[in-house]
Every structure is written in C-alpha cells, then in structure tokens.
Scaffold this active site. Structure first.
Site, short mmCIF file in Angstrom:
data_model
loop_
_atom_site.label_atom_id
_atom_site.label_comp_id
_atom_site.label_asym_id
_atom_site.label_seq_id
_atom_site.Cartn_x
_atom_site.Cartn_y
_atom_site.Cartn_z
N TYR A 1 71.01 -21.91 -59.87
CA TYR A 1 70.16 -23.00 -60.37
C TYR A 1 70.80 -23.58 -61.61
CZ TYR A 1 65.85 -24.51 -58.26
OH TYR A 1 64.95 -25.15 -57.47
N GLU B 1 69.55 -26.86 -63.28
CA GLU B 1 68.87 -28.10 -63.69
C GLU B 1 69.34 -28.52 -65.08
OE1 GLU B 1 64.67 -27.69 -63.55
OE2 GLU B 1 64.62 -27.69 -61.36
N ASP C 1 75.35 -51.21 -54.94
CA ASP C 1 75.31 -50.03 -54.07
C ASP C 1 76.53 -50.13 -53.15
OD1 ASP C 1 74.84 -48.15 -52.13
OD2 ASP C 1 72.78 -48.77 -51.70
N THR D 1 77.37 -43.40 -51.78
CA THR D 1 77.38 -42.12 -51.06
C THR D 1 78.79 -41.57 -51.24
OG1 THR D 1 78.16 -43.14 -49.03
CG2 THR D 1 75.77 -42.92 -49.28
N LYS E 1 80.84 -41.53 -46.66
CA LYS E 1 81.18 -42.62 -45.73
C LYS E 1 82.68 -42.91 -45.86
CE LYS E 1 76.40 -44.21 -45.63
NZ LYS E 1 75.42 -45.27 -45.93
N ARG F 1 78.60 -34.84 -47.68
CA ARG F 1 77.37 -35.64 -47.65
C ARG F 1 76.72 -35.58 -49.03
NH1 ARG F 1 74.79 -38.00 -43.82
NH2 ARG F 1 76.55 -37.48 -42.50
C1 LIG Z 1 74.06 -45.22 -46.21
C2 LIG Z 1 73.49 -46.03 -47.30
C3 LIG Z 1 72.56 -45.48 -48.20
C4 LIG Z 1 71.89 -44.15 -47.98
O1 LIG Z 1 72.68 -43.05 -47.98
P1 LIG Z 1 72.06 -41.62 -47.59
O2 LIG Z 1 73.09 -40.64 -48.03
O3 LIG Z 1 71.85 -41.66 -46.12
O4 LIG Z 1 70.78 -41.45 -48.32
C5 LIG Z 1 72.15 -46.25 -49.28
N1 LIG Z 1 72.62 -47.50 -49.45
C6 LIG Z 1 73.49 -48.07 -48.59
C7 LIG Z 1 73.98 -49.46 -48.85
C8 LIG Z 1 73.95 -47.35 -47.49
O5 LIG Z 1 74.79 -47.94 -46.63
#
Ligand SMILES: *Cc1c(COP(=O)(O)O)cnc(C)c1O
Length: 496
Positions: free
Chosen positions: A82, A84, A259, A288, A291, A297
């Site tokens: 843990y 935090e 994002d 993320t 990707k 992940r």
């Molecule tokens: C995939 C994605 C997310 C979410 O990602 P997770 O790991 O599935 O929560 C957020 N914003 C955008 C633009 C995405 O393409």
C-alpha cells in the site's frame, strides 16, 4: 493536410529492445506451472489468450502488444504494497521501493514528453481524466477561494467557505469534441460522470471537409465560455493543432486539457511535433499507457507546474491506492519509448495508416476526411450498402478484428453506426509493412463488397443481419493467416 508517400522503411524488430526468446519462454512456462497448480483454468485462459492474439488480424485502434519485459514486470510483489500519497509523502510505512518505482516512471515520462510534471498513478485513462478534472477545479476554484478566505491550505477552509465553493462548482462548463466527430465519453457526455460534473457543449467537424473547424471552435468558446476546453479524440483520423487550441483557451480564460490517450505513442515517437505536440500547449495532458504508447494498461497525467500540487492529490481524491506493479511496468515501457527504435515504430504506425488509407480509397472505400495523418482510419461503409454493425460482423467472421464506429452526422445512430475504425499500432508492433497494409485493405474491401444486408419481413433491409458470398470468409481467414505467419507475435516465445 496532405498524405505523404510511405517510405519503405520496414522495421526488423518492432520492439525497442529485442527480447531473449528463450528467457521469456522459460519465464512464462514456469509462471504458468505455478499458476496452474492453483487454478489450472486461469493458466489455460492465459495460454488461450496468447493463441488468440497471435492468430487474429487486430486492427482495433486502441489496442497494442506490450513487450515481454513490460508484461513480466506486472507479475510481482510490488502489488502487495500500500502506498497512498505521493513520492516521499506516503500514508504508509516502508514505501521506499514504491518511491523508487514511481519516481523512475515519472522521470521517464517527463523526459520522454518534455513535461514539467508527471503523475503516473492513474489506473486507466478514465481515471487520469477524473484526476485532471478535479485538479483543474481545485486549481481554478480553490485557489481564489483560499485567497479570499485568507487560508493557505484546503484544510483551513471553514464550512462556509466549502459551501461557497460547492455553489461555485454548480455550473462549471466544458467544451469538447462531439462523440460522432470522434470525441470520447469522458469529455462531458452523460454516461460518464464528466457529463454530470460539467455543463457540457461540444464542437463537431466541418460538414464538407469533415475536418476540425477552428473558427467554429473559437466562436463556440467565446459564446459558451468554458472553464475547460478539452481536445483529443478516439476516432478522428487527423492531427489537431494544439497551438491554436491554446490560443482559443487563452482568449476565453479556459484551461486547455488535452486527452492524448490514443496518440500518445505518436507524440512520444516525435511523429507529432511543433503545433501538433500537445504537451507544451496544454495546461494538463492526460493519456492511457496501453494504446499507441505500448505500455501496461493504465493512465497518466502530465501538467504545467501550477497544476502539479492539485494533480498529485489524485489519490485519495478520486483514486484508490497506487498499483506498484503497474507503475513499474510504466517505467519499463517509458524506458522503451525513449529508445530511438520507438521513434521508428511510431513513424511506421503512421506510414502504415497511410498505406491502409490509400489501399482502401484506391479500391473505392470512402474515408472520413479523405485520409489520415495519425494511426487510424475511419471507413464509411454506407458506400458498400452496410451499417457499421454488419461490416464489423462480416469482417470478424473473416478473421479481421475491427470495431464499428459512428461517423460525423451518422445516419444510423450510435448503436448500428455507419463506419468501422481501423488502427495500425498493433499490426505495426508485429512488423507489418506498407505492402502488408495494402493487402489488408484489399481483404477488407473484398469482404465488404461481398456482404449484403438481409431483407426484412416487410421488404426493407436489416441493420444487423447480412449474408456473405459462400466460402469468402474462409478464404479471407486463410489470406489473413498468411500475413500473420509472416509476422509472428512474440517470435521465439514458446509455451510448449
Ligand atoms: C481509451 C480512451 C480513454 C479511456 O481509457 P481507459 O483506460 O479505457 O479508461 C479516455 N480518453 C480517450 C480519448 C480514449 O481514447
């Protein structure tokens, strides 16, 4: 936005650091033996997933294959701790190794993206966005409230101050990209908490060019006066000019949040530079890590110094305890992304997307915006007389895995849709080249041309059911296997 001719630079080994096949095989065989002794069904599922990943032509734009080093890092006792709090300031004792892991991941992230601050705890992209939203609200609203109350810290605020703060939070506005133009649910849409936390409005794309219309974004921003202007997407096949977005944000006093969940790998690999690199322009950038960045992940927040304190409060504000094993895997993946080979990979992802786009359009496919300059292509399947749902199913039946996706002003709505989204990060990790992507385009067009909607009882056309010419699915599967066999996933990794 012109398409460039893809160079023929094939990447011999898609992973930044070639892995030792024998060592990886031994590691996994032994691990599966230990796991299988307790719950053999789980060991079997892990084996089956590798077999499935190896044998499918994966064009899902949000998926990839992490290296064995990244994957192995997640299976350790760093999970048992843990921690935090933040680096050096934990609510638990004996966090020295988690401190090491988290600092290293943050240092790699800052160096890779040239960011002043990095917070690597978020468990996913959605979590990273939640951290960012709360941090922006805290920074934008708490700071003036604190100053007005003569307080130094949120803990010094009185109940009356908090009450004033809550009413100030009542009508916070967010302006983001609309879902059918390629925006994401977490950018202020109802199924996500952002749609409830914020009064949202969205910008779309130009009806003719299907490209972002910055003049329209500017007009809307001036009219709507958002607290947060959010840029970024999951299904827009083009680059975004973040310098312009920042100008617009500054004109209306908004915080620019980007994002980059989908295209972080292209930023890391210096495919998106100058005005197209969001990190120097955004106040807060979220992503993320699994990707195009090809890590574990998870999620991450990068920000300018004035947002750092608020961002670091992510746990326990909205996040549970940090996952030490995943932060460690982020550090490994970010170290890989700092290798020069990763830039070759990222460039190949973009070049392969151009090859796929040209392969589809030269065979009569209509692409949203006419092409691509990132890692994805959005194919409008109405020209084949199909819905996105039918196209997705016919392709999966033929061994090609994609997902259906709405197109701008979609006539078939968000469930059936009119498009399929195709991405190149995963196939490029297997070493696919431009010629391979052209062959993939040929297979896709063959399948879609051979699919016809099933007639309904009242003489109309079904939006879900379809028929495919006899034998085509099997022939396409065989052709896909040939491509997959030429580019094996994790060559040298043998579980038998
Ligand atoms: C995939 C994605 C997310 C979410 O990602 P997770 O790991 O599935 O929560 C957020 N914003 C955008 C633009 C995405 O393409």
């Amino acid at each position: 936005m012109t398409q460039t001719t893809p160079p023929s630079t094939a990447i011999a080994n898609a992973f930044a650091q070639p892995f030792d096949g024998e060592a990886a095989s031994a590691a996994y065989r032994n691990a599966l033996q230990v796991i299988g002794a307790v719950e053999p069904k789980i060991a079997d599922a892990i084996r089956a997933e590798l077999a499935d990943q190896r044998s499918s032509l994966k064009l899902i734009a949000s998926e990839n294959y992490a290296s064995p080093a990244v994957l192995l890092t997640m299976g350790s006792w760093l999970s048992d701790k843990y921690a935090e709090g933040t680096i050096g300031h934990r609510f638990y004792a004996a966090c020295q190794n988690i401190d090491t892991v988290e600092s290293l991941a943050a240092e790699h992230a800052k160096a890779l993206f040239g960011a002043p601050h990095a917070y690597v705890q978020p468990h996913s992209g959605i979590d990273a966005n939640l951290v960012a939203f709360w941090a922006i609200l805290a920074q934008r609203i708490e700071s003036p409230a604190l100053a007005a109350a003569g307080a130094k810290h949120v803990n010094d605020l009185s109940d009356a101050d908090w009450s004033a703060l809550r009413s100030a939070l009542g009508d916070q506005r967010m302006l983001g990209m609309s879902l059918d133009a390629g925006g994401h649910l977490t950018h202020g849409f109802r199924p996500n908490i952002s749609g409830k936390m914020f009064h949202q409005s969205s910008y779309g794309t130009d009806p003719k060019t299907e490209l972002l219309d910055y003049a329209e974004v500017r007009r809307m921003a001036h009219e709507f006066k958002p607290l947060i202007l959010i840029a970024g997407y999951s299904a827009y096949p083009r680059r975004v000019n973040f310098a312009t977005m920042r100008e617009i944000a500054d004109e209306v006093g908004a915080t620019l949040m980007v994002d980059m969940a989908h295209f972080a790998g292209l930023v890391a690999g210096k495919v998106f530079t100058g005005d197209f690199n969001p990190v120097p322009f955004a106040h807060v950038t979220t992503t993320t890590t699994h990707k195009s960045l090809r890590g574990p992940r998870g999620g991450m927040v990068l920000c300018q110094p004035e947002y750092a304190d608020a961002v670091d409060r992510g746990c326990p504000m909205v996040l549970g305890g940090p996952l030490g094993q995943v932060m460690a895997a982020k550090a490994v993946a970010l170290a890989e992304a700092r290798q020069p080979e990763f830039a070759n990979y990222a460039q190949a992802v973009a070049d392969n997307a151009v090859s796929l786009a040209e392969g589809l359009s030269s065979r009569g496919g209509r692409l949203v915006t006419g092409g691509t300059d990132n890692h994805l292509v959005l194919l409008d399947v109405t020209s084949f007389g199909l819905t996105g749902r039918q196209a997705e199913s016919a392709l999966v039946e033929s061994g090609i895995v994609t997902n259906r996706n709405a197109i701008p002003r979609d006539p078939n709505g968000a469930w059936y849709t009119s498009g399929v989204r195709l991405g190149t990060p995963a196939l490029t990790s297997r070493g696919f080249t431009g010629d391979d992507l052209d062959r993939v385009a040929e297979l896709i067009v063959d399948v879609l041309s051979a699919a016809t909607p099933t007639a309904t009882a009242d003489g109309g056309a079904s939006k879900a059911k379809y028929t495919l010419t006899d034998g085509l699915a099997a022939r396409t599967q065989a052709a896909a296997s040939e491509l997959l066999d030429a580019h094996p996933l994790y060559p040298g990794l043998d579980l038998s």
